[in-house]
Scaffold this motif. Structure first.
Motif: not given
Length: 261
Positions: A29-35, A58-59, A74-76, A81-82
């Motif tokens: 259930g996490f919001d996930v940043a894919v990189n 999922v972004r 990337l972290v910024e 976004a989240f």
């Protein structure tokens, strides 16, 4: 951390260990940043796999982690976004197998930039928000090679030893702030990176790829079995839970007994 959707970034998450961790987080259930460094259309297969069964967002966030500014940025971008970042998994890495005298300096620089330097930059970008909220999880994917050395892998071994040192240092700095920092040290996991190592080792030693797997790759691993990416993902999931709050500054081996010797 209860009552709020956790927001996670997993670097290098379109294949192998990173993909498995991102998929596990999405199912939690996490919001996930894919990189990855790929353009988004090239990452679509991985994004569909991660999104299947996901309860959160999922972004995709493209970044070349060899570039310090892109690593920090990337972290910024994920925070923007989240609305924040609770979990950071530094997984991205590259490899080159060669005798030290034959290893091009450019390869050394690139391996260190992606496998070690980028973790420093993402951590320093993520820490302020985690400390301000009093909760955070940083997981660095190291390797059994962070605890042991092998020939022909000078840059990779150096970065993984460095990752463990970075992990311990940051863990001590934030120990009273609700943030844990740990390293997972897998043995050989069958991933695209290992597949490339097999091919490279076959060339270096002048033997077949099957012989590399049997006599070189799995020789140090007493179980004689590849670790599965899902095993790493389960450990990452546990480290993000409330019962792992006292686990910090550690290098956790999942290596089929390699470092027991």
């Amino acid at each position: 951390m209860s009552g709020q959707t956790q927001r996670a970034l997993v670097t290098g998450s379109t294949s192998g260990i990173g993909l498995s961790i991102a998929r596990r987080f999405a199912r939690m259930g996490f919001d996930v940043a894919v990189n990855s460094h790929e353009n988004e259309p090239e990452a679509n297969t991985a994004l569909r796999e991660i999104s299947e069964g996901a309860d959160g967002q999922v972004r995709y966030f493209r970044a070349d982690l060899a570039d310090p500014a892109q690593s920090f940025g990337l972290v910024e971008q994920v925070i923007a976004a989240f609305g924040g970042l609770d979990i950071l998994v530094n997984n991205a890495g590259v490899q080159k197998v060669a005798p030290v005298e034959s290893l091009p300096a450019a390869d050394w620089d690139r391996i260190l930039a992606i496998s070690l330097d980028s973790s420093f930059h993402t951590i320093r970008a993520a820490i302020p928000g985690m400390v301000a909220r009093g909760w955070g999880r940083i997981i660095n994917i190291a390797s059994a090679h962070g605890l042991r050395a092998s020939p022909f892998k000078s840059a990779y071994v150096a970065t993984k030893h460095g990752i463990i040192g970075l992990t311990k240092t940051v863990a001590l700095e934030v120990a009273e702030r609700g943030v844990t920092v740990n390293a997972i040290c897998p043995g050989y996991v069958w991933t695209p990176l290992v597949a490339q190592q097999v091919a490279d080792q076959a060339k270096v030693h002048g033997i077949s790829e099957d012989a590399v797997i049997r006599d070189i790759i799995l020789a140090p691993q007493p179980t004689r079995q590849f670790v599965q990416p899902e095993e790493i993902a389960e450990m990452a999931a546990y480290l993000c839970g409330p019962l792992a709050r006292s686990i910090t500054g550690t290098a956790i081996s999942i290596d089929g007994g390699w470092t027991a010797k």
